[in-house]
Design a protein around this motif. Structure first.
Motif, PDB file in Angstrom:
ATOM      1  N   SER A  86       0.821  -1.204   0.000  1.00 27.70           N
ATOM      2  CA  SER A  86       0.000   0.000   0.000  1.00 27.70           C
ATOM      3  C   SER A  86       0.859   1.260   0.000  1.00 27.70           C
ATOM      4  O   SER A  86       1.871   1.348   0.712  1.00 27.70           O
ATOM      5  CB  SER A  86      -0.908   0.008   1.232  1.00 27.70           C
ATOM      6  N   THR A  87       0.433   2.248  -0.774  1.00 29.01           N
ATOM      7  CA  THR A  87       1.151   3.524  -0.799  1.00 29.01           C
ATOM      8  C   THR A  87       0.955   4.314   0.491  1.00 29.01           C
ATOM      9  O   THR A  87       1.641   5.313   0.716  1.00 29.01           O
ATOM     10  CB  THR A  87       0.681   4.380  -1.992  1.00 29.01           C
ATOM     11  N   ALA A  88       0.019   3.871   1.329  1.00 31.44           N
ATOM     12  CA  ALA A  88      -0.228   4.566   2.596  1.00 31.44           C
ATOM     13  C   ALA A  88       0.809   4.214   3.662  1.00 31.44           C
ATOM     14  O   ALA A  88       0.875   4.879   4.699  1.00 31.44           O
ATOM     15  CB  ALA A  88      -1.620   4.216   3.117  1.00 31.44           C
ATOM     16  N   VAL A  89       1.602   3.181   3.414  1.00 25.08           N
ATOM     17  CA  VAL A  89       2.496   2.673   4.462  1.00 25.08           C
ATOM     18  C   VAL A  89       3.496   3.704   4.973  1.00 25.08           C
ATOM     19  O   VAL A  89       3.650   3.849   6.197  1.00 25.08           O
ATOM     20  CB  VAL A  89       3.215   1.385   3.986  1.00 25.08           C
ATOM     21  N   PRO A  90       4.241   4.427   4.127  1.00 29.24           N
ATOM     22  CA  PRO A  90       5.242   5.348   4.680  1.00 29.24           C
ATOM     23  C   PRO A  90       4.667   6.355   5.682  1.00 29.24           C
ATOM     24  O   PRO A  90       5.227   6.543   6.769  1.00 29.24           O
ATOM     25  CB  PRO A  90       5.803   6.041   3.434  1.00 29.24           C
ATOM     26  N   THR A  91       3.562   6.977   5.331  1.00 27.48           N
ATOM     27  CA  THR A  91       2.963   7.964   6.235  1.00 27.48           C
ATOM     28  C   THR A  91       2.503   7.323   7.537  1.00 27.48           C
ATOM     29  O   THR A  91       2.742   7.862   8.630  1.00 27.48           O
ATOM     30  CB  THR A  91       1.766   8.644   5.541  1.00 27.48           C
ATOM     31  N   LEU A  92       1.872   6.161   7.428  1.00 24.44           N
ATOM     32  CA  LEU A  92       1.384   5.469   8.627  1.00 24.44           C
ATOM     33  C   LEU A  92       2.538   4.943   9.475  1.00 24.44           C
ATOM     34  O   LEU A  92       2.463   4.953  10.706  1.00 24.44           O
ATOM     35  CB  LEU A  92       0.457   4.320   8.212  1.00 24.44           C
ATOM     36  N   ALA A 144       3.399   5.832  13.330  1.00 22.67           N
ATOM     37  CA  ALA A 144       3.588   4.791  14.347  1.00 22.67           C
ATOM     38  C   ALA A 144       4.920   4.981  15.056  1.00 22.67           C
ATOM     39  O   ALA A 144       5.010   4.852  16.283  1.00 22.67           O
ATOM     40  CB  ALA A 144       3.515   3.409  13.697  1.00 22.67           C
ATOM     41  N   TRP A 145       5.940   5.285  14.309  1.00 29.61           N
ATOM     42  CA  TRP A 145       7.265   5.518  14.910  1.00 29.61           C
ATOM     43  C   TRP A 145       7.208   6.700  15.871  1.00 29.61           C
ATOM     44  O   TRP A 145       7.774   6.662  16.975  1.00 29.61           O
ATOM     45  CB  TRP A 145       8.299   5.779  13.816  1.00 29.61           C
ATOM     46  N   ASP A 146       6.539   7.745  15.459  1.00 27.05           N
ATOM     47  CA  ASP A 146       6.485   8.970  16.259  1.00 27.05           C
ATOM     48  C   ASP A 146       5.706   8.805  17.561  1.00 27.05           C
ATOM     49  O   ASP A 146       5.760   9.685  18.431  1.00 27.05           O
ATOM     50  CB  ASP A 146       5.881  10.113  15.439  1.00 27.05           C
ATOM     51  N   SER A 147       5.005   7.683  17.721  1.00 29.77           N
ATOM     52  CA  SER A 147       4.345   7.420  19.002  1.00 29.77           C
ATOM     53  C   SER A 147       5.372   7.270  20.116  1.00 29.77           C
ATOM     54  O   SER A 147       5.068   7.481  21.285  1.00 29.77           O
ATOM     55  CB  SER A 147       3.494   6.148  18.912  1.00 29.77           C
ATOM     56  N   GLY A 148       6.594   6.876  19.731  1.00 33.15           N
ATOM     57  CA  GLY A 148       7.671   6.718  20.700  1.00 33.15           C
ATOM     58  C   GLY A 148       7.684   5.384  21.408  1.00 33.15           C
ATOM     59  O   GLY A 148       8.650   5.064  22.121  1.00 33.15           O
ATOM     60  N   ASP A 149       6.663   4.570  21.222  1.00 36.68           N
ATOM     61  CA  ASP A 149       6.586   3.277  21.906  1.00 36.68           C
ATOM     62  C   ASP A 149       7.347   2.210  21.122  1.00 36.68           C
ATOM     63  O   ASP A 149       7.453   2.263  19.894  1.00 36.68           O
ATOM     64  CB  ASP A 149       5.133   2.858  22.089  1.00 36.68           C
ATOM     65  N   GLU A 150       7.847   1.211  21.845  1.00 40.02           N
ATOM     66  CA  GLU A 150       8.730   0.236  21.233  1.00 40.02           C
ATOM     67  C   GLU A 150       8.049  -0.624  20.172  1.00 40.02           C
ATOM     68  O   GLU A 150       8.565  -0.767  19.055  1.00 40.02           O
ATOM     69  CB  GLU A 150       9.352  -0.661  22.306  1.00 40.02           C
ATOM     70  N   TYR A 151       6.915  -1.200  20.487  1.00 39.09           N
ATOM     71  CA  TYR A 151       6.295  -2.124  19.546  1.00 39.09           C
ATOM     72  C   TYR A 151       5.770  -1.431  18.297  1.00 39.09           C
ATOM     73  O   TYR A 151       5.909  -1.962  17.181  1.00 39.09           O
ATOM     74  CB  TYR A 151       5.217  -2.955  20.245  1.00 39.09           C
ATOM     75  N   PRO A 152       5.148  -0.258  18.405  1.00 34.06           N
ATOM     76  CA  PRO A 152       4.802   0.456  17.177  1.00 34.06           C
ATOM     77  C   PRO A 152       6.024   0.774  16.320  1.00 34.06           C
ATOM     78  O   PRO A 152       5.959   0.721  15.086  1.00 34.06           O
ATOM     79  CB  PRO A 152       4.133   1.741  17.690  1.00 34.06           C
ATOM     80  N   ARG A 153       7.143   1.072  16.963  1.00 32.82           N
ATOM     81  CA  ARG A 153       8.361   1.342  16.198  1.00 32.82           C
ATOM     82  C   ARG A 153       8.861   0.076  15.493  1.00 32.82           C
ATOM     83  O   ARG A 153       9.351   0.148  14.360  1.00 32.82           O
ATOM     84  CB  ARG A 153       9.446   1.910  17.117  1.00 32.82           C
ATOM     85  N   MET A 154       8.719  -1.051  16.135  1.00 35.53           N
ATOM     86  CA  MET A 154       9.104  -2.312  15.496  1.00 35.53           C
ATOM     87  C   MET A 154       8.225  -2.579  14.274  1.00 35.53           C
ATOM     88  O   MET A 154       8.719  -2.987  13.216  1.00 35.53           O
ATOM     89  CB  MET A 154       8.998  -3.459  16.497  1.00 35.53           C
ATOM     90  N   ARG A 174      17.899   4.932  13.215  1.00 36.12           N
ATOM     91  CA  ARG A 174      17.246   5.427  14.434  1.00 36.12           C
ATOM     92  C   ARG A 174      16.918   4.279  15.386  1.00 36.12           C
ATOM     93  O   ARG A 174      17.013   4.426  16.612  1.00 36.12           O
ATOM     94  CB  ARG A 174      15.975   6.193  14.071  1.00 36.12           C
ATOM     95  N   ALA A 175      16.544   3.132  14.817  1.00 35.85           N
ATOM     96  CA  ALA A 175      16.238   1.970  15.653  1.00 35.85           C
ATOM     97  C   ALA A 175      17.493   1.466  16.363  1.00 35.85           C
ATOM     98  O   ALA A 175      17.437   1.060  17.533  1.00 35.85           O
ATOM     99  CB  ALA A 175      15.620   0.868  14.796  1.00 35.85           C
ATOM    100  N   LEU A 176      18.608   1.481  15.664  1.00 36.53           N
ATOM    101  CA  LEU A 176      19.864   1.042  16.274  1.00 36.53           C
ATOM    102  C   LEU A 176      20.290   1.977  17.403  1.00 36.53           C
ATOM    103  O   LEU A 176      20.969   1.555  18.347  1.00 36.53           O
ATOM    104  CB  LEU A 176      20.961   0.970  15.209  1.00 36.53           C
ATOM    105  N   GLU A 177      19.865   3.220  17.319  1.00 36.55           N
ATOM    106  CA  GLU A 177      20.188   4.196  18.358  1.00 36.55           C
ATOM    107  C   GLU A 177      19.173   4.197  19.497  1.00 36.55           C
ATOM    108  O   GLU A 177      19.450   4.735  20.574  1.00 36.55           O
ATOM    109  CB  GLU A 177      20.239   5.605  17.746  1.00 36.55           C
TER     110      GLU A 177
END
Length: 213
Positions: free
Chosen positions: A146-152, A156-166, A186-189
């Motif tokens: 889906s082309t919607a994935v990057p924005t979504l 999810a990443w910007d929530s700051g929570d671990e599992y959404p970032r995964m 960013r994940a490695l950091e």
């Protein structure tokens, strides 16, 4: 003459589960799931006999209940054994507040022949209040490219929570997004154990790919 054996009735078997759970905590300990004429047998007979367009409100209630209560993927596989059935039960789930949303968000990722409708439903599941449902919906959207994935994923990443970032990192990788290397760094950091482990796995895979002739 042999006596004809009547197939198990879905609603009767579901009521047995409900009654059992009034005095027991762990649904997977219920003996009637796999017994001859039990829940699975009744569900198989029902799904083979009644088409999604003919499901009653009570049918939908019991199907969603089994999806929500079951601890085995097999129930979800039965209820989503073809794409029209998956789309139908997903629409009912959304109409009832995303009941069993995590199972259905995951299964919608396999609806290749009905990609547009599956994508629309997954966007709706992304609004659910449960993090796991949203994460699985994002991953299914990535499966559908889906082309919607990057924005979504960025949201999810910007929530700051671990599992959404995964989930965000995996989704970006799945679609081959140009954002993936950025968020991999960013994940490695980030430093949190599960996210870091996933990021290292992806970094190792990326390094191997870059070494290929």
């Amino acid at each position: 003459m042999d006596e004809k054996i009547m197939p198990a009735n879905l609603h009767v078997e579901v009521e047995k589960v409900r009654a059992w759970l009034t005095t027991n905590r762990w649904v997977d300990q219920y003996d009637g799931w796999w017994s001859d004429g039990g829940v699975v047998s009744a569900l198989q007979h029902f799904l083979a006999s009644v088409q999604p367009q003919d499901w009653s409100a009570d049918d939908v209630t019991d199907l969603l209940y089994l999806l929500e209560q079951s601890s085995t993927d097999y129930i979800a596989e039965l209820v989503t054994k073809n794409e029209p059935m998956t789309l139908a039960i997903a629409r009912h789930s959304l109409a009832r507040g995303c009941v069993a949303g995590d199972d259905l968000a995951e299964q919608l990722g396999y609806c290749i022949q009905h990609r547009d409708e599956a994508e629309a439903l997954l966007i709706e599941f992304m609004r659910d209040g449960h993090e796991r449902t949203r994460r699985l919906a994002l991953l299914s959207l990535a499966e559908l490219q889906s082309t919607a994935v990057p924005t979504l994923a960025v949201a999810a990443w910007d929530s700051g929570d671990e599992y959404p970032r995964m989930g965000a990192l995996s989704a970006l990788k799945s679609i081959g997004s140009e954002l993936f290397p950025v968020y991999l760094s960013r994940a490695l950091e980030d430093g949190r154990e599960n996210l870091l482990s996933l990021a290292r796995k992806y970094a190792d895979e990326l390094a191997k790919e870059n070494r290929l002739p």
